[in-house]
Enzyme design. Structure first.
Site, mmCIF file in Angstrom:
data_model
loop_
_atom_site.group_PDB
_atom_site.id
_atom_site.type_symbol
_atom_site.label_atom_id
_atom_site.label_comp_id
_atom_site.label_asym_id
_atom_site.label_seq_id
_atom_site.Cartn_x
_atom_site.Cartn_y
_atom_site.Cartn_z
ATOM 1 N N ASP A 49 7.298 47.137 31.632
ATOM 2 C CA ASP A 49 7.839 48.149 32.550
ATOM 3 C C ASP A 49 7.820 47.633 33.989
ATOM 4 O O ASP A 49 8.321 48.300 34.898
ATOM 5 C CB ASP A 49 7.122 49.503 32.402
ATOM 6 N N SER A 50 7.315 46.416 34.196
ATOM 7 C CA SER A 50 7.458 45.751 35.496
ATOM 8 C C SER A 50 8.940 45.621 35.852
ATOM 9 O O SER A 50 9.275 45.397 37.015
ATOM 10 C CB SER A 50 6.796 44.363 35.457
ATOM 11 N N ASP A 88 7.245 47.812 26.388
ATOM 12 C CA ASP A 88 6.292 48.753 26.984
ATOM 13 C C ASP A 88 6.706 50.209 26.772
ATOM 14 O O ASP A 88 7.887 50.554 26.954
ATOM 15 C CB ASP A 88 6.223 48.537 28.502
ATOM 16 N N LYS A 118 3.691 48.350 23.693
ATOM 17 C CA LYS A 118 2.454 48.156 24.469
ATOM 18 C C LYS A 118 2.128 49.446 25.211
ATOM 19 O O LYS A 118 3.036 50.095 25.738
ATOM 20 C CB LYS A 118 2.597 46.991 25.449
ATOM 21 N N GLU A 120 -0.797 51.145 28.113
ATOM 22 C CA GLU A 120 -1.937 50.936 29.007
ATOM 23 C C GLU A 120 -3.085 51.752 28.438
ATOM 24 O O GLU A 120 -2.963 52.966 28.238
ATOM 25 C CB GLU A 120 -1.558 51.318 30.433
ATOM 26 N N GLU A 187 -5.557 42.331 32.304
ATOM 27 C CA GLU A 187 -4.905 42.010 33.587
ATOM 28 C C GLU A 187 -5.848 42.190 34.770
ATOM 29 O O GLU A 187 -6.539 43.217 34.887
ATOM 30 C CB GLU A 187 -3.663 42.898 33.801
HETATM 31 O O1 KIV Z 1 4.952 45.257 32.638
HETATM 32 C C1 KIV Z 1 4.617 44.066 32.533
HETATM 33 O O2 KIV Z 1 5.380 43.138 32.812
HETATM 34 C C2 KIV Z 1 3.270 43.797 32.053
HETATM 35 C C3 KIV Z 1 2.778 42.385 32.157
HETATM 36 C C4 KIV Z 1 2.530 42.036 33.559
HETATM 37 C C5 KIV Z 1 1.595 42.156 31.300
HETATM 38 O O3 KIV Z 1 2.601 44.669 31.621
#
Ligand code: KIV
Length: 273
Positions: A49-50, A88, A118, A120, A187
């Site tokens: 989600d970055s 994510d 994924k 959190e 992280e």
């Molecule tokens: O959202 C993302 O790109 C991440 C990575 C930095 C692990 O969670």
């Protein structure tokens, strides 16, 4: 069968079996062409989600939606054939209840074809991880610096450098592991805490700003390619994309202004006959 058949891809059990063995190479990808470039080099592609910050210019990951993740997840699946693809679950799509998480994760898996999601993983999410895993949805946990919690923690800062934070992050990792996460992203934590987590849990750890002892490493691709002038301390730049783009675009602008572009080779002529 399509050339994107899942059987050609690295599988969740294969990643799980790499605990303590060959390092797991991971990078983020958000688009089909970048996924195609990375695919043969990595084991796991994360549609993180970055992308909210990297692609869409958002200040944090909090505004990212499930539809955005699905759009980019589909693109990454189309661009890759070999890597395991994890997408994510964005903020607000899984925290309310295991049922909400299940509904969102099913959409991600069914609408993108990705193999895993994924989340959190604060301790309260462990039940949700178990709920998903028991229903056939492989889950990666994410502990330590959790970007979706930026409004609670006051920003993006390394975690686990005080005793209480240490205990908290270790508990998060243990809880996600016991709930059945097949890998855990660690992280922005103190190195010895990352080492302790890696030794304490059965799932492979994927470090980012963590420790070389983690079972794998991940970086945001655009960071490691040098697309941004500022990056976190833990990023190593393997490229200078910012400078490359800037030089190329300056040259193009100059050629357009001077009439040097387009040239003869870039023009169509009349067809004879
Ligand atoms: O959202 C993302 O790109 C991440 C990575 C930095 C692990 O969670």
């Amino acid at each position: 069968m399509s050339k994107h058949a899942q059987s050609q891809r690295i599988t969740v059990p294969e990643i799980k079996a790499r605990k303590g063995g060959e390092k797991i190479v991971c990078l983020t990808a958000y688009t089909a062409p970048m996924a195609a470039l990375l695919d043969s080099h990595v084991d796991l592609l994360l549609v993180g989600d970055s992308l909210g910050m990297v692609i869409h210019g958002l200040p944090t990951t909090v505004g990212v939606t499930l539809d955005m993740m699905i759009l980019h997840g589909r693109a990454v699946m189309r661009g890759s054939q070999r890597a395991l693809v994890v997408v994510d679950l964005p903020f607000g799509t899984y925290e309310a209840s295991p049922q909400q998480a299940h509904e969102s994760a099913v959409r991600l898996l069914c609408e993108t074809g990705c193999q895993a999601v994924k989340v959190e993983a604060c301790e309260g999410i462990a039940d949700t991880i178990a709920f998903l895993v028991q229903r056939g949805i492989p889950v990666v946990g994410h502990v330590g610096l959790r970007p979706q919690a930026a409004n609670v923690t006051g920003g993006f800062r390394a975690k686990g450098r005080t005793t209480s934070e240490r205990d908290e992050v270790l508990a998060e990792a243990r809880a996600a592991d016991e709930a059945g996460a097949f890998a855990i992203v660690v992280e922005g934590v103190a190195r010895d805490l990352a080492d302790e987590i890696t030794a304490a849990i059965g799932a492979p750890t994927i470090g980012i700003g963590a420790s070389p002892a983690c079972d794998g490493q991940i970086l945001v691709t655009d960071d490691m390619l040098g697309l941004f002038d500022w990056t976190p301390k833990f990023v190593r730049r393997y490229g200078a994309m910012r400078e490359l783009v800037s030089t190329a675009v300056a040259e193009y602008a100059s050629d357009v202004r001077s009439g040097n572009f387009p040239g003869k080779a870039e023009l169509y002529g009349l067809k004879t006959g």
